[in-house]
Write an enzyme that holds these catalytic residues in place. Structure first.
Site, mmCIF file in Angstrom:
data_model
loop_
_atom_site.group_PDB
_atom_site.id
_atom_site.type_symbol
_atom_site.label_atom_id
_atom_site.label_comp_id
_atom_site.label_asym_id
_atom_site.label_seq_id
_atom_site.Cartn_x
_atom_site.Cartn_y
_atom_site.Cartn_z
ATOM 1 N N PRO A 135 6.151 -0.576 1.278
ATOM 2 C CA PRO A 135 5.165 -0.060 2.233
ATOM 3 C C PRO A 135 3.778 -0.421 1.728
ATOM 4 C CG PRO A 135 6.081 1.727 0.885
ATOM 5 C CD PRO A 135 6.813 0.473 0.506
ATOM 6 N N MET A 136 2.937 -0.983 2.592
ATOM 7 C CA MET A 136 1.574 -1.311 2.169
ATOM 8 C C MET A 136 0.592 -1.019 3.294
ATOM 9 S SD MET A 136 1.858 -4.786 -0.114
ATOM 10 C CE MET A 136 3.035 -5.638 0.919
ATOM 11 N N CYS A 181 1.138 7.195 -4.155
ATOM 12 C CA CYS A 181 -0.191 6.656 -3.865
ATOM 13 C C CYS A 181 -1.223 7.204 -4.856
ATOM 14 C CB CYS A 181 -0.606 6.991 -2.442
ATOM 15 S SG CYS A 181 -2.223 6.318 -2.077
ATOM 16 N N ASN A 203 10.318 -1.531 -8.693
ATOM 17 C CA ASN A 203 9.130 -2.083 -8.021
ATOM 18 C C ASN A 203 7.994 -2.285 -9.027
ATOM 19 O OD1 ASN A 203 6.412 -0.645 -6.308
ATOM 20 N ND2 ASN A 203 7.198 -2.667 -5.792
ATOM 21 N N GLY A 230 5.957 -6.065 -3.013
ATOM 22 C CA GLY A 230 4.763 -5.779 -2.234
ATOM 23 C C GLY A 230 3.829 -6.966 -2.185
ATOM 24 N N ARG A 231 2.926 -7.033 -3.177
ATOM 25 C CA ARG A 231 1.831 -7.993 -3.114
ATOM 26 C C ARG A 231 2.289 -9.439 -3.029
ATOM 27 N NH1 ARG A 231 -1.022 -6.034 -8.333
ATOM 28 N NH2 ARG A 231 1.176 -5.625 -8.810
HETATM 29 C C1 LIG Z 1 -2.709 -3.150 -0.124
HETATM 30 C C2 LIG Z 1 -1.682 -2.211 -0.644
HETATM 31 C C3 LIG Z 1 -1.348 -1.092 0.091
HETATM 32 C C4 LIG Z 1 -0.368 -0.211 -0.373
HETATM 33 N N1 LIG Z 1 0.013 0.851 0.405
HETATM 34 C C5 LIG Z 1 1.072 1.613 0.039
HETATM 35 C C6 LIG Z 1 1.613 2.589 0.915
HETATM 36 O O1 LIG Z 1 1.154 2.783 2.041
HETATM 37 N N2 LIG Z 1 2.668 3.321 0.462
HETATM 38 C C7 LIG Z 1 3.223 3.133 -0.780
HETATM 39 O O2 LIG Z 1 4.191 3.807 -1.134
HETATM 40 N N3 LIG Z 1 2.732 2.197 -1.608
HETATM 41 C C8 LIG Z 1 1.702 1.424 -1.216
HETATM 42 N N4 LIG Z 1 1.281 0.421 -2.027
HETATM 43 C C9 LIG Z 1 1.988 0.160 -3.297
HETATM 44 C C10 LIG Z 1 3.110 -0.871 -3.091
HETATM 45 O O3 LIG Z 1 4.086 -0.368 -2.219
HETATM 46 C C11 LIG Z 1 3.763 -1.247 -4.427
HETATM 47 O O4 LIG Z 1 4.298 -0.092 -5.003
HETATM 48 C C12 LIG Z 1 2.775 -1.865 -5.402
HETATM 49 O O5 LIG Z 1 1.970 -2.836 -4.777
HETATM 50 C C13 LIG Z 1 3.513 -2.517 -6.596
HETATM 51 O O6 LIG Z 1 4.404 -3.501 -6.169
HETATM 52 P P1 LIG Z 1 4.033 -5.079 -6.242
HETATM 53 O O7 LIG Z 1 3.661 -5.366 -7.655
HETATM 54 O O8 LIG Z 1 5.293 -5.767 -5.791
HETATM 55 O O9 LIG Z 1 2.880 -5.274 -5.312
HETATM 56 C C14 LIG Z 1 0.281 -0.442 -1.599
HETATM 57 C C15 LIG Z 1 -0.067 -1.571 -2.338
HETATM 58 C C16 LIG Z 1 -1.028 -2.451 -1.870
HETATM 59 C C17 LIG Z 1 -1.334 -3.668 -2.688
#
Ligand SMILES: Cc1cc2nc3c(=O)[nH]c(=O)nc-3n(C[C@H](O)[C@H](O)[C@H](O)COP(=O)(O)O)c2cc1C
Length: 345
Positions: free
Chosen positions: A18-19, A102, A204, A228-229
């Site tokens: 979720p992002m 968050c 994650n 995510g990213r």
């Molecule tokens: C732009 C952005 C928005 C995010 N929004 C949420 C969100 O709405 N809910 C959530 O549980 N995590 C949110 N996250 C965290 C991501 O879900 C994830 O846990 C985090 O980016 C680490 O994973 P990654 O290294 O694969 O990006 C967000 C991350 C980013 C970069």
């Protein structure tokens, strides 16, 4: 096969994280088509949903072709979360996810998101309230703990499983870390290897290549990974990981034609779902990633981010497709942006 309650996922499923402001329906289309097995919406404020805030409501939009899909909510109050869960119920997603991860001040500082990690009894009560309020399978996404001295994820996992959650996704950082440093998966592995834990555990944090996904799969034994990213502007990460798992070989990166085609599809879906003005504006942040690795692409990119109509943008995309036709793309190292510094959240 991995099961979240009655939802059947393939072996070692790949989840789209979720992002906020990213994992909206237009983005989810391109991730689904490129191999995401389970996707989540952006997080939705329980208070916002109850107040009928338009932005919150809009985040409930889900479509048949994206199933299985989960809706994520956050909040720090039992009653509001339970009520929000009932609202979510009506929209009929496959599952409901609670965000206890968050880190941003406006959420964690108000006792929601990762703020709940400081009070496990509250976390259990909030989760229990949601589980009782909905007929949907409930999952949770959280971090290792509040800070370096309070990494309580092992206890969190046991207690949330006992209260009825059906899967847990763990981001390998604490709240205090935000996005700094490297995600630490050792505790994620410990949770997964706890014999008391029966629910799927998804790891994650920092997955940015097929090699890393496979290395972490083998080293930590998680049931799947959440990405995510790395998927932002590169939805092909999902299919590349699958290919690598199946064959042990790296798949060729997407061709220029495919990059342009997927970018175009994202643009069209954006306009369809958000309207032309917002749809075009919000696509601007994606061009750099979609077109990364093409020599001299900067001029095109600079034009793309100033154009105001779909026709103009599509004309530039056509130019890119023609001028770079047949260009031999190479794998680019995906850059993981430190959103602690840049994220407006
Ligand atoms: C732009 C952005 C928005 C995010 N929004 C949420 C969100 O709405 N809910 C959530 O549980 N995590 C949110 N996250 C965290 C991501 O879900 C994830 O846990 C985090 O980016 C680490 O994973 P990654 O290294 O694969 O990006 C967000 C991350 C980013 C970069």
């Amino acid at each position: 096969m991995v099961k979240i309650d009655q939802i059947e996922l393939p072996d070692f499923p790949l989840l789209l994280a979720p992002m906020e402001d990213v994992s909206d329906p237009p983005f989810r289309v391109v991730c689904k088509e490129n191999g995401a097995d389970l996707m989540y919406t952006e997080f939705i404020s329980s208070e916002g949903l109850i107040r009928d805030a338009i932005k919150s409501r809009r985040k409930l939009d889900i479509f048949e072709y994206e199933r299985p899909v989960g809706i994520q909510i956050f909040g720090g109050d039992e009653e509001s979360l339970a009520l929000a869960a009932k609202i979510v119920d009506v929209t009929n997603p496959d599952l409901l996810d609670i965000n206890f991860g968050c880190p941003v001040k406006k959420v964690a500082g108000k006792g929601a998101g990762a703020g709940v990690l400081k009070d496990l009894d509250l976390m259990v009560r909030l989760t229990d309230a949601v589980v009782k309020a909905t007929r949907l399978p409930v999952t949770v996404k959280t971090r290792l703990g509040w800070d370096e001295t309070s990494k309580n994820i092992e206890e969190v996992a046991e207690r949330l499983q006992d209260v009825g959650i059906k899967a847990l996704s763990i981001h390998g950082r604490t709240r205090a870390q935000m996005y700094k440093g490297e995600a630490d998966w050792t505790l994620i592995g410990k949770v997964k290897n706890n014999p008391r834990i029966k629910i799927p555990i998804f790891g994650n944090g920092d997955i940015d290549s097929p090699q890393k996904a496979v290395e972490y799969k083998n080293r930590y034994g998680v049931d799947g990974v959440m990405i995510g990213r790395a998927a932002i502007g590169y939805p092909w990460i999902f299919r590349e990981i699958k290919h690598y798992i199946q064959t042990g070989e790296l798949m060729a990166p997407p061709s220029v034609e495919e990059r342009v085609q997927v970018c175009r599809q994202h643009l069209r879906k954006s306009i369809e779902w958000k309207g032309p003005i917002v749809g075009i504006n919000e696509m601007r942040r994606h061009y750099a990633n979609y077109l990364k690795g093409l020599p001299g692409i900067k001029d095109y990119r600079n034009r793309l981010v100033t154009l105001k109509t779909m026709e103009e943008v599509e004309a530039v995309l056509d130019e890119v497709a023609i001028n770079y036709k047949g260009f031999a793309m190479e794998h680019q190292q995906i850059e993981l942006v430190n959103y602690h510094e840049n994220c407006p959240l």
